[in-house]
Design a protein around this motif. Structure first.
Motif, PDB file in Angstrom:
ATOM      1  N   ILE A 180      16.937  38.320 103.878  1.00 47.70           N
ATOM      2  CA  ILE A 180      17.939  39.314 104.039  1.00 47.70           C
ATOM      3  C   ILE A 180      18.731  40.191 103.642  1.00 47.70           C
ATOM      4  CG2 ILE A 180      19.580  39.655 105.877  1.00 47.70           C
ATOM      5  CD1 ILE A 180      18.580  37.152 107.730  1.00 47.70           C
ATOM      6  N   GLY A 181      19.194  39.521 102.276  1.00 49.62           N
ATOM      7  CA  GLY A 181      20.608  40.228 101.719  1.00 49.62           C
ATOM      8  C   GLY A 181      19.460  41.259 100.853  1.00 49.62           C
ATOM      9  N   LEU A 182      18.559  40.695 100.469  1.00 47.43           N
ATOM     10  CA  LEU A 182      17.158  41.949  99.485  1.00 47.43           C
ATOM     11  C   LEU A 182      16.812  44.096 100.726  1.00 47.43           C
ATOM     12  CD1 LEU A 182      15.823  42.848  97.240  1.00 47.43           C
ATOM     13  CD2 LEU A 182      14.128  41.179  98.394  1.00 47.43           C
ATOM     14  N   ALA A 183      16.502  43.152 101.463  1.00 46.49           N
ATOM     15  CA  ALA A 183      16.300  44.114 102.556  1.00 46.49           C
ATOM     16  C   ALA A 183      17.616  44.638 102.728  1.00 46.49           C
ATOM     17  CB  ALA A 183      15.597  43.579 103.850  1.00 46.49           C
ATOM     18  N   ILE A 184      18.968  44.427 103.749  1.00 45.52           N
ATOM     19  CA  ILE A 184      20.321  44.939 103.380  1.00 45.52           C
ATOM     20  C   ILE A 184      20.491  46.301 101.790  1.00 45.52           C
ATOM     21  CG2 ILE A 184      22.354  44.976 103.328  1.00 45.52           C
ATOM     22  CD1 ILE A 184      21.752  42.760 104.857  1.00 45.52           C
ATOM     23  N   TYR A 185      20.108  46.087 100.361  1.00 42.98           N
ATOM     24  CA  TYR A 185      20.537  46.283  99.315  1.00 42.98           C
ATOM     25  C   TYR A 185      19.523  47.009 100.017  1.00 42.98           C
ATOM     26  CZ  TYR A 185      21.575  47.246  95.234  1.00 42.98           C
ATOM     27  OH  TYR A 185      22.343  47.982  93.735  1.00 42.98           O
ATOM     28  N   TRP A 186      18.324  47.291 100.173  1.00 42.67           N
ATOM     29  CA  TRP A 186      17.372  48.336  99.958  1.00 42.67           C
ATOM     30  C   TRP A 186      17.273  49.176 100.112  1.00 42.67           C
ATOM     31  CZ3 TRP A 186      12.334  47.899  96.925  1.00 42.67           C
ATOM     32  CH2 TRP A 186      11.351  48.234  98.408  1.00 42.67           C
ATOM     33  N   MET A 187      17.952  48.872 101.790  1.00 34.69           N
ATOM     34  CA  MET A 187      18.271  50.142 102.332  1.00 34.69           C
ATOM     35  C   MET A 187      19.620  50.847 102.050  1.00 34.69           C
ATOM     36  SD  MET A 187      17.351  48.778 106.536  1.00 34.69           S
ATOM     37  CE  MET A 187      18.052  47.654 106.680  1.00 34.69           C
ATOM     38  N   VAL A 279      11.246  41.565 106.167  1.00 36.69           N
ATOM     39  CA  VAL A 279      10.155  42.039 105.271  1.00 36.69           C
ATOM     40  C   VAL A 279       9.256  43.601 105.811  1.00 36.69           C
ATOM     41  CG1 VAL A 279       7.622  41.577 105.756  1.00 36.69           C
ATOM     42  CG2 VAL A 279       9.352  39.571 105.808  1.00 36.69           C
ATOM     43  N   SER A 280       9.454  43.382 107.573  1.00 38.20           N
ATOM     44  CA  SER A 280       9.095  45.090 107.619  1.00 38.20           C
ATOM     45  C   SER A 280       9.947  46.370 107.175  1.00 38.20           C
ATOM     46  CB  SER A 280       9.458  44.603 109.319  1.00 38.20           C
ATOM     47  OG  SER A 280       8.285  44.017 110.036  1.00 38.20           O
ATOM     48  N   VAL A 281      11.022  45.676 106.682  1.00 30.34           N
ATOM     49  CA  VAL A 281      11.914  46.809 105.405  1.00 30.34           C
ATOM     50  C   VAL A 281      10.764  47.446 104.329  1.00 30.34           C
ATOM     51  CG1 VAL A 281      14.064  47.269 105.260  1.00 30.34           C
ATOM     52  CG2 VAL A 281      14.101  46.609 107.425  1.00 30.34           C
ATOM     53  N   ALA A 297       6.773  40.570  99.847  1.00 27.29           N
ATOM     54  CA  ALA A 297       8.116  40.978 100.486  1.00 27.29           C
ATOM     55  C   ALA A 297       9.094  40.848  99.214  1.00 27.29           C
ATOM     56  CB  ALA A 297       8.756  41.001 101.319  1.00 27.29           C
ATOM     57  N   PHE A 298       9.566  39.548  99.192  1.00 31.41           N
ATOM     58  CA  PHE A 298      10.213  39.521  98.058  1.00 31.41           C
ATOM     59  C   PHE A 298       9.585  39.708  96.342  1.00 31.41           C
ATOM     60  CE2 PHE A 298      11.831  34.917  99.807  1.00 31.41           C
ATOM     61  CZ  PHE A 298      13.126  35.628  99.888  1.00 31.41           C
ATOM     62  N   LYS A 299       8.737  39.989  95.828  1.00 30.13           N
ATOM     63  CA  LYS A 299       7.503  39.769  95.018  1.00 30.13           C
ATOM     64  C   LYS A 299       7.286  41.589  94.920  1.00 30.13           C
ATOM     65  CE  LYS A 299       3.011  41.020  92.811  1.00 30.13           C
ATOM     66  NZ  LYS A 299       3.956  40.086  91.921  1.00 30.13           N
ATOM     67  N   MET A 300       7.187  43.018  96.354  1.00 27.31           N
ATOM     68  CA  MET A 300       7.835  44.237  96.064  1.00 27.31           C
ATOM     69  C   MET A 300       8.918  44.331  95.687  1.00 27.31           C
ATOM     70  SD  MET A 300       7.235  47.211  98.866  1.00 27.31           S
ATOM     71  CE  MET A 300       4.952  46.819  98.150  1.00 27.31           C
ATOM     72  N   TRP A 309      11.223  37.670  87.935  1.00 25.15           N
ATOM     73  CA  TRP A 309      11.002  36.340  88.118  1.00 25.15           C
ATOM     74  C   TRP A 309      11.917  35.710  88.917  1.00 25.15           C
ATOM     75  CZ3 TRP A 309      16.430  34.653  88.050  1.00 25.15           C
ATOM     76  CH2 TRP A 309      17.122  35.500  88.233  1.00 25.15           C
ATOM     77  N   LEU A 310      13.085  36.335  89.803  1.00 25.16           N
ATOM     78  CA  LEU A 310      13.208  35.568  91.293  1.00 25.16           C
ATOM     79  C   LEU A 310      11.802  35.572  91.957  1.00 25.16           C
ATOM     80  CD1 LEU A 310      16.250  37.651  92.050  1.00 25.16           C
ATOM     81  CD2 LEU A 310      16.094  35.252  91.236  1.00 25.16           C
ATOM     82  N   THR A 311      11.373  36.285  92.421  1.00 29.68           N
ATOM     83  CA  THR A 311      10.171  35.981  92.635  1.00 29.68           C
ATOM     84  C   THR A 311       9.366  34.125  92.772  1.00 29.68           C
ATOM     85  OG1 THR A 311       9.151  38.231  92.697  1.00 29.68           O
ATOM     86  CG2 THR A 311       7.484  36.443  94.258  1.00 29.68           C
ATOM     87  N   ASN A 312       8.792  34.223  91.231  1.00 30.99           N
ATOM     88  CA  ASN A 312       8.750  32.705  90.395  1.00 30.99           C
ATOM     89  C   ASN A 312      10.501  31.666  91.798  1.00 30.99           C
ATOM     90  OD1 ASN A 312       8.163  34.781  88.888  1.00 30.99           O
ATOM     91  ND2 ASN A 312       6.153  33.600  88.564  1.00 30.99           N
TER      92      ASN A 312
END
Length: 493
Positions: A180-187, A279-281, A297-300, A309-312
């Motif tokens: 969720i945090g990643l998606a917020i930063y993405w936007m 994920v949809s974001v 979603a994590f990987k992208m 490395w965070l994906t792993n």
């Protein structure tokens, strides 16, 4: 997923002393029982229409299931047996056995689905995401993880509560919060929002006006196959009946239990909804895989910021969460069958327990069935289709149990109106008719949808899809009926 017997089975003996529980404790327990990362990519598959599906599931499934099971669970808490006892009291022990068998067997089908999610994550630990769509890898890894989890459950049964609680926090809550945090930063960083570019041909979830395609919030029903995902989304909120037995542990169950359930339902709705939205974001529609959508979603997202490395690390956490969930339920659901075995509804060898009191023969039997079901991945080309096919089979079996539960609740209000009921469905007899009736109609509707191939997936043979589900459901439904007839004939001898 959850089992309604793990907490209330007590070998048929009453428990005179009732422990106390706070509203907050019940809220957290309910949220942990219902919420799972597995459902996030499934909801993302229908993009923003997910919120309409979730609203339907909450109003017509989650609330009625919580209220009806609360009344039944508190009324028969001293007898144990969960749904077996509820349905047996309303009808007879043969019908009760069918209900509890459906509850047990759906849990067995649930294992391959849940472990598939973890197996796909393993591929990302080793930076080999292509394995997440390889049926042979997924099938083999799923079988291996299941039997390792079984071994741990048998060897260290006292460690199960600790493993499951820690695994839930680190393997479900932490990845969800980070996603969720990643998606917020993405936007915030003004990256392209994936759901704004849904292909125009996906008319169920997108609409085109003046040459501009935008996502829908209400699904466009071009045919019945357009809303098949509803049945599996409903099952993402199943297991609420597992906590009904704790209602009479509250100081004031009449007011506190509905409060706890509604808050827990709201938390599940919000957290799972926001996680799926995340994920949809990030992930384009054509990249959402049912078994690996979260990891993709994590990987992208992390790759965009050179944090591969965070994906792993996320993959390791997801595998931990998956394994902890499986370990938690391997011995729990089968306790219901142990109860029926002691009630002479199963052959005596099914009542055998090991030195730790674990129903060893039942667990080994369910392991064989899980292995057979996991083998489905070896023969189907599309992992997504196999994953959804198992999810649909899981749904049909569980929904049959819910049908019997609602019917039992309604009948018991008529046949045994004077039973002491620590918690009652609001509205008395009419309230039970309303909530039980609404829940019954909702699960019957969802049950019908299960047998229809979804329009969102590339089903190469719709006939095979439907026939597999019909045959699978009928076979598993016939087993407890035939066993009951055999045991009744055996008792007469």
């Amino acid at each position: 997923m959850a089992d309604s017997n793990q907490n209330n089975s007590n070998n048929g003996r009453s428990t005179p002393k009732v422990s106390r529980m706070t509203v907050m404790q019940l809220i957290l327990m309910t949220t942990a029982a219902v919420m799972s990362l597995r459902g996030v990519p499934l909801m993302s598959q229908v993009e923003l229409t997910m919120f309409a599906y979730m609203a339907f599931a909450a109003i017509f499934f989650l609330v009625p299931a919580a209220l009806v099971s609360a009344e039944l669970g508190t009324t028969f808490a001293d007898k144990g047996g969960g749904v077996y006892t509820w349905v047996k009291e309303a009808y007879n022990k043969q019908v009760g056995f069918v209900a509890v068998f459906m509850q047990w067997i759906q849990n067995i089908v649930w294992y391959p689905i849940t472990i598939t999610f973890g197996s796909a994550a393993i591929a990302y630990i080793f930076d080999m995401p292509e394995l997440a769509t390889n049926g042979k890898f997924i099938g083999g890894a799923t079988i291996l993880i299941y039997w390792i989890s079984t071994w741990i459950s048998l060897k260290a049964p006292t460690k199960i509560p600790t493993l499951s609680s820690v695994g839930f926090i680190w393997g479900t809550i932490v990845p969800l919060v980070i996603l969720i945090g990643l998606a917020i930063y993405w936007m915030i960083d003004k990256n392209p929002i994936a759901y704004e570019a849904i292909p125009a041909n996906q008319t169920e979830i997108a609409q085109t006006l003046n040459g501009i395609t935008t996502p829908r919030f209400i699904p466009h029903l071009t045919n019945i196959g357009s809303i098949v995902f509803l049945s599996t989304i409903i099952l993402l909120f199943s297991g609420i009946e597992a906590l009904a037995v704790h209602a009479n542990e509250l100081d004031n169950p009449k007011t506190q239990y509905p409060k706890a359930i509604f808050i827990a339902s709201f938390l599940c709705f919000v957290v799972l909804g926001v996680g799926a939205y995340a994920v949809s974001v990030i992930l384009p529609y054509d990249k959402i895989e049912l078994d690996s959508g979260v990891m993709d979603a994590f990987k992208m997202g992390f790759a965009h910021y050179d944090l591969n490395w965070l994906t792993n690390i996320m993959a390791v956490l997801v595998v931990i969460g998956c394994a902890a969930s499986v370990i938690a339920w391997i011995s729990g659901p089968s306790k219901s069958l142990l109860y029926t075995a002691k009630d002479n509804e199963l052959p005596k060898f099914m009542a055998v327990v090991d030195k730790n009191g674990v129903q060893i023969n039942i667990i080994l039997l369910q392991g064989v069935i899980v292995t057979i079901l996991c083998s489905l991945y070896f023969f189907m080309k599309d992992v997504n289709v196999a994953f959804f096919l198992l999810s649909s089979l899981n749904a049909t079996l569980y929904l049959i149990m819910y049908v019997l539960m609602y019917l039992a609740g309604i009948k018991l209000r008529k046949s045994q109106p004077n039973l002491p009921r620590p918690f009652k469905v609001p509205g008395g007899k009419n309230g039970m008719m309303l909530f039980g009736g609404v829940g019954f109609l909702a699960v019957v509707f969802a049950l019908i949808l299960c047998f229809i191939p979804p329009a969102q997936l590339p089903i190469s043979s719709p006939t095979f899809y439907t026939v597999f589900l019909i045959v699978g459901t009928l076979v598993f439904l016939a087993i407890p009926i035939l066993i009951s007839k055999y045991m009744k004939r055996f008792d007469k001898k």
